[in-house]
Every structure is written in C-alpha cells, then in structure tokens.
Design a protein around this motif. Structure first.
Motif, PDB file in Angstrom:
ATOM      1  N   PRO A 146      27.693  41.097  42.309  1.00 44.07           N
ATOM      2  CA  PRO A 146      27.341  41.339  40.901  1.00 44.07           C
ATOM      3  C   PRO A 146      28.488  41.167  39.914  1.00 44.07           C
ATOM      4  CG  PRO A 146      27.618  43.425  42.023  1.00 44.07           C
ATOM      5  CD  PRO A 146      27.773  42.352  43.066  1.00 44.07           C
ATOM      6  N   LEU A 147      29.692  40.912  40.409  1.00 43.24           N
ATOM      7  CA  LEU A 147      30.855  40.856  39.530  1.00 43.24           C
ATOM      8  C   LEU A 147      30.978  39.501  38.838  1.00 43.24           C
ATOM      9  CD1 LEU A 147      33.460  42.673  41.798  1.00 43.24           C
ATOM     10  CD2 LEU A 147      32.527  43.515  39.623  1.00 43.24           C
ATOM     11  N   ALA A 148      31.570  39.539  37.649  1.00 41.01           N
ATOM     12  CA  ALA A 148      31.785  38.321  36.868  1.00 41.01           C
ATOM     13  C   ALA A 148      33.148  38.401  36.201  1.00 41.01           C
ATOM     14  CB  ALA A 148      30.688  38.151  35.823  1.00 41.01           C
ATOM     15  N   ARG A 149      33.654  37.241  35.789  1.00 43.73           N
ATOM     16  CA  ARG A 149      34.939  37.173  35.082  1.00 43.73           C
ATOM     17  C   ARG A 149      34.976  38.193  33.948  1.00 43.73           C
ATOM     18  NH1 ARG A 149      39.088  33.575  34.324  1.00 43.73           N
ATOM     19  NH2 ARG A 149      38.142  32.118  35.812  1.00 43.73           N
ATOM     20  N   GLY A 150      36.078  38.920  33.862  1.00 47.16           N
ATOM     21  CA  GLY A 150      36.250  39.901  32.809  1.00 47.16           C
ATOM     22  C   GLY A 150      35.821  41.302  33.189  1.00 47.16           C
ATOM     23  N   ASP A 151      35.086  41.459  34.287  1.00 47.24           N
ATOM     24  CA  ASP A 151      34.674  42.794  34.729  1.00 47.24           C
ATOM     25  C   ASP A 151      35.876  43.591  35.212  1.00 47.24           C
ATOM     26  OD1 ASP A 151      32.019  42.444  34.166  1.00 47.24           O
ATOM     27  OD2 ASP A 151      31.406  42.018  36.230  1.00 47.24           O
ATOM     28  N   THR A 152      35.774  44.906  35.098  1.00 51.23           N
ATOM     29  CA  THR A 152      36.834  45.811  35.541  1.00 51.23           C
ATOM     30  C   THR A 152      36.484  46.423  36.884  1.00 51.23           C
ATOM     31  OG1 THR A 152      37.490  46.349  33.274  1.00 51.23           O
ATOM     32  CG2 THR A 152      38.108  47.921  34.991  1.00 51.23           C
ATOM     33  N   ALA A 199      41.125  41.114  47.317  1.00 45.32           N
ATOM     34  CA  ALA A 199      40.078  40.279  47.902  1.00 45.32           C
ATOM     35  C   ALA A 199      38.964  40.012  46.891  1.00 45.32           C
ATOM     36  CB  ALA A 199      39.519  40.933  49.153  1.00 45.32           C
ATOM     37  N   LEU A 200      38.593  41.028  46.118  1.00 42.57           N
ATOM     38  CA  LEU A 200      37.552  40.827  45.110  1.00 42.57           C
ATOM     39  C   LEU A 200      38.008  39.852  44.036  1.00 42.57           C
ATOM     40  CD1 LEU A 200      36.183  44.461  44.726  1.00 42.57           C
ATOM     41  CD2 LEU A 200      34.935  42.481  45.631  1.00 42.57           C
ATOM     42  N   ALA A 201      39.263  39.971  43.609  1.00 46.61           N
ATOM     43  CA  ALA A 201      39.778  39.072  42.570  1.00 46.61           C
ATOM     44  C   ALA A 201      39.934  37.651  43.082  1.00 46.61           C
ATOM     45  CB  ALA A 201      41.115  39.592  42.044  1.00 46.61           C
ATOM     46  N   ARG A 202      40.186  37.493  44.365  1.00 46.18           N
ATOM     47  CA  ARG A 202      40.222  36.142  44.932  1.00 46.18           C
ATOM     48  C   ARG A 202      38.829  35.540  44.990  1.00 46.18           C
ATOM     49  NH1 ARG A 202      44.431  37.423  49.963  1.00 46.18           N
ATOM     50  NH2 ARG A 202      46.357  36.829  48.864  1.00 46.18           N
ATOM     51  N   ARG A 203      37.826  36.373  45.248  1.00 53.00           N
ATOM     52  CA  ARG A 203      36.445  35.889  45.294  1.00 53.00           C
ATOM     53  C   ARG A 203      35.892  35.614  43.898  1.00 53.00           C
ATOM     54  NH1 ARG A 203      32.618  37.204  49.588  1.00 53.00           N
ATOM     55  NH2 ARG A 203      33.721  37.576  51.543  1.00 53.00           N
ATOM     56  N   VAL A 204      36.287  36.462  42.942  1.00 49.15           N
ATOM     57  CA  VAL A 204      35.747  36.356  41.573  1.00 49.15           C
ATOM     58  C   VAL A 204      36.935  36.254  40.607  1.00 49.15           C
ATOM     59  CG1 VAL A 204      34.207  37.367  39.846  1.00 49.15           C
ATOM     60  CG2 VAL A 204      33.815  37.821  42.287  1.00 49.15           C
ATOM     61  N   PRO A 205      37.428  35.061  40.342  1.00 47.29           N
ATOM     62  CA  PRO A 205      38.583  34.913  39.449  1.00 47.29           C
ATOM     63  C   PRO A 205      38.317  35.520  38.072  1.00 47.29           C
ATOM     64  CG  PRO A 205      38.153  32.876  40.627  1.00 47.29           C
ATOM     65  CD  PRO A 205      36.986  33.776  40.909  1.00 47.29           C
ATOM     66  N   GLY A 206      39.359  36.121  37.523  1.00 43.32           N
ATOM     67  CA  GLY A 206      39.247  36.671  36.178  1.00 43.32           C
ATOM     68  C   GLY A 206      38.884  38.138  36.133  1.00 43.32           C
ATOM     69  N   LEU A 207      38.766  38.791  37.273  1.00 39.98           N
ATOM     70  CA  LEU A 207      38.520  40.233  37.266  1.00 39.98           C
ATOM     71  C   LEU A 207      39.741  40.983  36.736  1.00 39.98           C
ATOM     72  CD1 LEU A 207      36.802  40.962  40.723  1.00 39.98           C
ATOM     73  CD2 LEU A 207      35.710  40.677  38.476  1.00 39.98           C
ATOM     74  N   VAL A 208      39.500  42.148  36.166  1.00 36.86           N
ATOM     75  CA  VAL A 208      40.576  43.049  35.747  1.00 36.86           C
ATOM     76  C   VAL A 208      40.647  44.155  36.801  1.00 36.86           C
ATOM     77  CG1 VAL A 208      41.429  44.595  33.967  1.00 36.86           C
ATOM     78  CG2 VAL A 208      40.135  42.542  33.334  1.00 36.86           C
ATOM     79  N   VAL A 247      46.986  38.252  41.129  1.00 40.23           N
ATOM     80  CA  VAL A 247      45.752  38.199  40.328  1.00 40.23           C
ATOM     81  C   VAL A 247      45.908  38.983  39.027  1.00 40.23           C
ATOM     82  CG1 VAL A 247      44.274  37.809  42.318  1.00 40.23           C
ATOM     83  CG2 VAL A 247      44.770  40.161  41.601  1.00 40.23           C
ATOM     84  N   ARG A 248      47.167  39.262  38.671  1.00 37.65           N
ATOM     85  CA  ARG A 248      47.489  39.983  37.439  1.00 37.65           C
ATOM     86  C   ARG A 248      46.859  41.372  37.404  1.00 37.65           C
ATOM     87  NH1 ARG A 248      47.433  35.344  32.620  1.00 37.65           N
ATOM     88  NH2 ARG A 248      48.891  33.916  33.693  1.00 37.65           N
ATOM     89  N   GLY A 249      46.725  41.988  38.586  1.00 35.74           N
ATOM     90  CA  GLY A 249      46.236  43.355  38.657  1.00 35.74           C
ATOM     91  C   GLY A 249      47.373  44.343  38.521  1.00 35.74           C
ATOM     92  N   THR A 250      47.030  45.612  38.348  1.00 34.79           N
ATOM     93  CA  THR A 250      48.033  46.659  38.206  1.00 34.79           C
ATOM     94  C   THR A 250      47.818  47.723  39.274  1.00 34.79           C
ATOM     95  OG1 THR A 250      46.719  48.031  36.697  1.00 34.79           O
ATOM     96  CG2 THR A 250      48.083  46.308  35.713  1.00 34.79           C
ATOM     97  N   ALA A 251      48.879  48.473  39.567  1.00 32.32           N
ATOM     98  CA  ALA A 251      48.802  49.576  40.515  1.00 32.32           C
ATOM     99  C   ALA A 251      49.621  50.734  39.971  1.00 32.32           C
ATOM    100  CB  ALA A 251      49.328  49.152  41.890  1.00 32.32           C
ATOM    101  N   ALA A 252      49.104  51.951  40.141  1.00 38.72           N
ATOM    102  CA  ALA A 252      49.775  53.127  39.599  1.00 38.72           C
ATOM    103  C   ALA A 252      49.616  54.304  40.549  1.00 38.72           C
ATOM    104  CB  ALA A 252      49.208  53.487  38.225  1.00 38.72           C
TER     105      ALA A 252
END
Length: 260
Positions: free
Chosen positions: A89-95, A109-118, A139-144
C-alpha cells in the motif's frame, strides 16, 4: 562464468564446528575476505561461535545487503515476510516508522522496494541507532535514540502510513533455549519480550493509533502461539487486527489497521 569450486577443507571445518549451512557460509566468508590471512581470521572467529553476520559485517535481507555491527540484533530471514506485507500500500512520499529498528533493515528494505519513502527509525540502544543511520543513509532515512515513539518528532503524529516494529517477542523463560549465537552475542533486550513475550508489542499497539494516519497499518512479527494475544492487543487499541502466516518461512505477522 561458472561458480567457483567449493573449498572442501573450509566447508569441513565449518561443518565440524556445527555450522548447518557450511557450504553457504564458506562462500560468504571467501567473498568477504581480502586475503588468505584475512579469510583465516574470519574463519577462526566463526568457528569460535561468533555469528556469521558479525564476522563479515553484513547480512543478506530482502534481496539486498544490510550492514550489521557486533552487539546489534541480526535481522532474521523470515522477517522479510513482514516487509512483503507492509510494502504494497505504500507510495512515494509516504512516511514509515521503524520501531525497535536494530540495523534499520525493515525501513531500508521498504525504501528499496518503494523509492521515495520517508523513513524514520528509532531504537533505545545507541549502538543500534548508529548502525541504522549508516544503513538508512542510502535512502535518506533518519535514525534516533528513544524508547519506541519517543524517538520521533510529535509533528509526525497522525501522518504515518506504516509502522513496522520488530519487537523482541521471546518469552523470558525461553531465552535460555535460544541458539548460542543469539543467546551469547545479541543483547538480551533485543530478544526478551517479557513473561509471555508480548510486553513491547502491547506498548506498540497502544501507541500506534495516535501516530498512524487514517487507514494506516502497524505490523509486528510474533510466534504462531502468540497470535491470539497479539491480535487481542491490537483490537483492544481500536485497530482492525489480522494474522498473517507463511508456512515455508515459519513466519507469523500480526497487523493492525487504523479505521478511515
């Protein structure tokens, strides 16, 4: 080009040390070594019982490599089933929020499958967060660092499409029965889920409705025996709960969907 011939002596050493998948491990070790001396060092570490993923510094997961640091939970192959369920169900721009992220493998893995995820990942262990940040940079993700959702900005509340939470779910009494590779090398907090294994899952279920957008979904892996209690935890939080099972991988996932 044909595959390189197996190193029978190396395979025999690994098999004698109790490595069930000795041929596959031998190939991973060979391709990870930069020299014969380096290979011998890697083999000695593996034979001594150190997890293969710590020895070589990576694990193959959902079709790609994920960096793994010693002391950080190693993603299990069966957990790719959770990724397969979460992605459609995910699409580019989804968080996406990756709770108890460890290496950040699920968000990656999700960001590799669906490019553009946040992708935002969080873990209570700084070592895990450092490892996840390294992986998610791709994938330009963040970790905290934070205890579950405390790792994330409150501005994300009500906007998240998917929460993946690879929570520890082994009951405390069963930790001693786990394979030595996990029991002796992975931090206990990454596997011990409390008396019935579902302490963290219940907390995730309770917080999920406040962070998910309408129609958003939270997914967690559990054991098959835990599904009635896990489903009840999601339902008690007001989520539409569904149990998913993959026989081949012996993987079980419970998902909870926020109403529209």
């Amino acid at each position: 080009m044909s595959a390189p011939a197996p190193d029978h002596a190396l395979v025999a050493r690994l098999r004698a040390a109790g490595c069930v998948f000795a041929e596959e491990e031998a190939e991973v070790l060979r391709t990870s070594a930069s020299s014969p001396a380096h290979l011998e060092d890697l083999v000695r570490r593996r034979i001594a019982g150190e997890p293969l993923e710590y020895v070589v510094g990576w694990v193959a997961f959902d079709g790609g490599r994920v960096a793994v640091e010693p002391g950080v939970f190693v993603p299990r192959q069966r957990t790719a089933y959770l990724v397969e369920l979460a992605a459609p169900p995910l699409a580019r721009g989804d968080t996406v929020l990756d709770l108890c992220c460890g290496t950040g493998a699920l968000g990656l893995a999700l960001a590799r499958r669906v490019p553009g995820l946040v992708v935002h990942a969080g873990d209570i262990d700084p070592a895990a967060v450092a490892c996840a940040a390294r992986n998610l940079a791709e994938v330009r993700g963040t970790a905290a660092v934070g205890d579950l959702a405390s790792a994330f900005s409150p501005v994300l509340r009500g906007t998240v499409a998917v929460i993946v939470a690879n929570v520890p779910y082994v009951p405390t009494h069963a930790v001693a029965l786990m394979p030595p590779e996990s029991r002796d090398h992975e931090p206990r907090g990454t596997v011990d889920g409390g008396p019935d294994g579902l302490d963290l899952l219940r907390r995730v279920a309770a917080l999920a409705p406040g962070w998910l957008r309408p129609g958003g979904t939270v997914l967690s892996e559990v054991s098959r025996a835990q599904t009635p209690s896990a489903r009840a935890a999601f339902a008690d939080a007001g989520l539409a709960a569904t149990v998913h099972h993959d026989e081949e991988r012996e993987a079980t996932v419970v998902s909870g969907r926020r109403s529209l």
